[in-house]
Design an enzyme around this catalytic site. Structure first.
Site, PDB file in Angstrom:
ATOM      1  N   GLN A   1       1.263  -0.976  -0.188  1.00 19.60           N
ATOM      2  CA  GLN A   1       0.558   0.067  -0.183  1.00 19.60           C
ATOM      3  C   GLN A   1       0.997   1.416   0.004  1.00 19.60           C
ATOM      4  OE1 GLN A   1      -2.303   2.168   3.746  1.00 19.60           O
ATOM      5  NE2 GLN A   1      -4.127   0.882   2.339  1.00 19.60           N
TER       6      GLN A   1
ATOM      7  N   LYS B   1       1.237   4.618   0.072  1.00 20.97           N
ATOM      8  CA  LYS B   1       0.467   6.521   1.052  1.00 20.97           C
ATOM      9  C   LYS B   1       0.892   7.746   0.238  1.00 20.97           C
ATOM     10  CE  LYS B   1      -1.345   4.664   4.667  1.00 20.97           C
ATOM     11  NZ  LYS B   1      -2.582   4.668   4.961  1.00 20.97           N
TER      12      LYS B   1
ATOM     13  N   ASP C   1      -2.713   4.752  -1.748  1.00 20.90           N
ATOM     14  CA  ASP C   1      -4.321   4.983  -0.674  1.00 20.90           C
ATOM     15  C   ASP C   1      -3.734   6.337   0.015  1.00 20.90           C
ATOM     16  OD1 ASP C   1      -4.468   4.022   3.097  1.00 20.90           O
ATOM     17  OD2 ASP C   1      -5.464   5.792   1.630  1.00 20.90           O
TER      18      ASP C   1
ATOM     19  N   GLU D   1      -7.191   3.586  -2.840  1.00 22.24           N
ATOM     20  CA  GLU D   1      -8.414   3.550  -1.875  1.00 22.24           C
ATOM     21  C   GLU D   1      -8.672   4.888  -1.056  1.00 22.24           C
ATOM     22  OE1 GLU D   1      -7.240   1.033   1.188  1.00 22.24           O
ATOM     23  OE2 GLU D   1      -7.431   1.634   2.996  1.00 22.24           O
TER      24      GLU D   1
ATOM     25  N   ASP E   1     -12.441   3.244   2.606  1.00 25.35           N
ATOM     26  CA  ASP E   1     -11.967   3.282   3.920  1.00 25.35           C
ATOM     27  C   ASP E   1     -11.949   3.836   4.658  1.00 25.35           C
ATOM     28  OD1 ASP E   1      -8.259   2.456   5.341  1.00 25.35           O
ATOM     29  OD2 ASP E   1     -10.054   3.014   6.076  1.00 25.35           O
TER      30      ASP E   1
ATOM     31  N   LYS F   1     -11.163  -0.636   8.660  1.00 28.72           N
ATOM     32  CA  LYS F   1     -10.576  -0.660  10.861  1.00 28.72           C
ATOM     33  C   LYS F   1     -11.575  -0.912  11.566  1.00 28.72           C
ATOM     34  CE  LYS F   1      -7.699   3.049   9.202  1.00 28.72           C
ATOM     35  NZ  LYS F   1      -8.107   3.527   8.107  1.00 28.72           N
TER      36      LYS F   1
ATOM     37  N   ALA G   1      -6.652   1.453  12.848  1.00 33.49           N
ATOM     38  CA  ALA G   1      -4.976   2.240  12.243  1.00 33.49           C
ATOM     39  C   ALA G   1      -3.816   2.519  12.591  1.00 33.49           C
ATOM     40  CB  ALA G   1      -6.454   3.658  12.966  1.00 33.49           C
TER      41      ALA G   1
ATOM     42  N   TRP H   1      -3.696  -6.132   8.754  1.00 33.17           N
ATOM     43  CA  TRP H   1      -2.388  -5.066   9.097  1.00 33.17           C
ATOM     44  C   TRP H   1      -1.804  -5.246   9.850  1.00 33.17           C
ATOM     45  CZ3 TRP H   1      -1.388  -0.810  11.274  1.00 33.17           C
ATOM     46  CH2 TRP H   1      -0.519  -0.110  10.300  1.00 33.17           C
TER      47      TRP H   1
HETATM   48  C1  0XW Z   1      -2.710   1.271   6.565  1.00 33.58           C
HETATM   49  N1  0XW Z   1      -3.597   2.336   7.480  1.00 33.58           N
HETATM   50  C2  0XW Z   1      -4.065  -0.290   7.794  1.00 33.58           C
HETATM   51  C3  0XW Z   1      -3.345   2.065   8.660  1.00 33.58           C
HETATM   52  C4  0XW Z   1      -2.729   3.795   8.844  1.00 33.58           C
HETATM   53  O1  0XW Z   1      -3.653   4.183  10.114  1.00 33.58           O
HETATM   54  C5  0XW Z   1      -3.766   3.654   7.635  1.00 33.58           C
HETATM   55  C6  0XW Z   1      -4.657   2.945   7.711  1.00 33.58           C
HETATM   56  C7  0XW Z   1      -5.361   3.270   5.874  1.00 33.58           C
HETATM   57  O2  0XW Z   1      -5.252   1.881   5.447  1.00 33.58           O
HETATM   58  O3  0XW Z   1      -5.634   3.937   5.870  1.00 33.58           O
HETATM   59 MG    MG Z   2      -6.869   3.435   4.216  1.00 34.38          MG
END
Ligand code: 0XW
Ligand code: MG
Length: 376
Positions: free
Chosen positions: A166, A168, A197, A222, A245, A269, A298, A324
């Site tokens: 993933q 960012k 994401d 994402e 998300d 989450k 998170a 995760w």
């Molecule tokens: C990768 N995560 C599950 C942990 C980080 O807090 C961000 C989150 C996501 O995917 O947004």
């Molecule tokens: Mg996310």
């Protein structure tokens, strides 16, 4: 075993710092030292169970670690004396005390699942319906950094067996995001998958521009924009699967997003929706509609990690976007033997016994910040 109907006789709330040991930045903020909230339940037979909720940064989620502990100062006393086996009643009580505050409710909900498992001698996985696998796939985050560093990190992670990445993005000129996406794509191996994401970081036009600029690259997009409305508007104009998300807040919203063909998958989450109880409903819906979802959170330690891995283990691989763990970034274990960890790209279910499968020694979390006792 004591009296037939158990009660929650004591609740202790702990604050545990989990500082990021490696760079972990998202579009809104970088993780520094989140303070996780641990809920410890002790029932009338002396059985001890744990829940957890931990936000990564004050900007990246709708709750903060302080607001979670503040909400628990109202929620915890309301469930003292309650029968932990009657989880629906506990949830109803919490909802009658406080509207929203799902993250705090999740910490109590998860502790109840752990306690119910311990009382019945069953794992949370069994209570969730049983596992499809003992080796749960995971994904690893590549934080916002230069294209060269992102590609190097992506290459290293894949060498360590990670197959789901993933990346960012957001919070900078999108030309830099596009360059990072293309650099990482250069090192993506066959069999690996990529998600990008932004944690709500792009405007609608930025999301469309990035998708068009990267139209020849396969990745899931994402939470590119902040709101459900923005996501609905860009969906027909982007060329990548849309993973929801932060906007996937409850089963009603989630089901509408699937049936209106906006959502191609979810980043789920556990704390955002209120715990394993609502997460199980969402999982069942995603299984029924063949919608891929992750089971993560998170930030946090072994307790929230074990909850995510438990839920993830009950999903078939083709619908599991991964459990995760924050552990690789803070390196803290509450249970050094059974605490979930990534090995060769997968996470094995904790084997410390019933409930979440963790064995947490007394005193692990220091002195409690809050204590609530049954004085009846
Ligand atoms: C990768 N995560 C599950 C942990 C980080 O807090 C961000 C989150 C996501 O995917 O947004
Ligand atoms: Mg996310």
């Amino acid at each position: 075993m004591g009296r037939m109907t158990p009660t929650i006789d004591e609740i202790r709330i702990y604050k545990v710092p989990l500082p990021a040991k490696t760079l972990y930045n998202m579009s809104s903020s970088a993780v520094v030292t989140p303070e996780s909230t641990i809920v410890e339940l002790i029932d009338s037979d002396g059985i001890i169970a744990y829940g957890e909720a931990c936000m990564a940064t004050p900007q990246a989620q709708d709750a903060t670690n302080e607001s979670i502990r503040s909400a628990l100062s109202l929620l915890a006393p309301s469930v003292i004396g309650a029968n932990p086996m009657n989880l629906d009643s506990i949830i109803s009580t919490m909802n009658s005390v406080l509207k929203g505050e799902n993250e705090a409710k999740a910490a109590i909900d998860i502790a109840c699942w752990d306690l119910i498992g311990k009382r019945l001698g069953k794992s949370v996985v069994e209570l969730l319906g049983g596992n499809m696998t003992n080796e749960v796939i995971t994904y690893h985050v590549v934080g916002i950094t230069s294209p060269e560093s992102a590609a190097a990190e992506a290459g290293r992670l894949q060498s360590d067996g990670i197959s789901r990445l993933q990346l960012k993005a957001g919070g900078r000129p999108i030309e830099e995001d596009i360059a990072s996406i293309k650099a990482v794509t250069e090192v993506i191996k066959i069999g690996s998958t990529l998600d990008v994401d932004t944690n709500r970081g792009w405007t609608e036009s930025e999301a469309i521009r990035v998708s068009v600029a990267c139209s020849d690259i396969n990745f899931g997009l994402e939470q590119p924009c902040a709101t459900k409305e923005e996501l609905s508007r860009i969906k027909p104009r982007i060329l990548h699967p849309l993973i929801i998300d932060e906007s996937a807040t409850d089963i009603t919203t989630i089901s509408k997003m699937v049936f209106s063909e906006i959502a191609d998958g979810f980043g789920m989450k556990i704390s955002r929706v209120g715990g394993l109880t609502p997460m199980k409903v969402i999982r069942d819906f995603c299984l029924e509609t063949r919608t891929p979802m992750s089971s993560d959170d998170a930030w946090g330690g072994d307790i929230i990690g074990a909850a995510g891995v438990a839920l993830g283990s009950t999903m078939p691989n083709h619908l599991n976007r991964g459990a995760w763990l924050a552990h690789p970034y803070h390196q803290v274990h509450y249970d050094p033997i059974n605490g979930p960890r990534i090995e060769n790209g997968v996470i094995r279910l904790p084997k410390g016994g019933p409930g979440l499968g963790l064995v947490i020694e007394k005193g692990t979390f220091g002195d409690p910040e809050q204590i609530y006792e049954n004085n009846n």
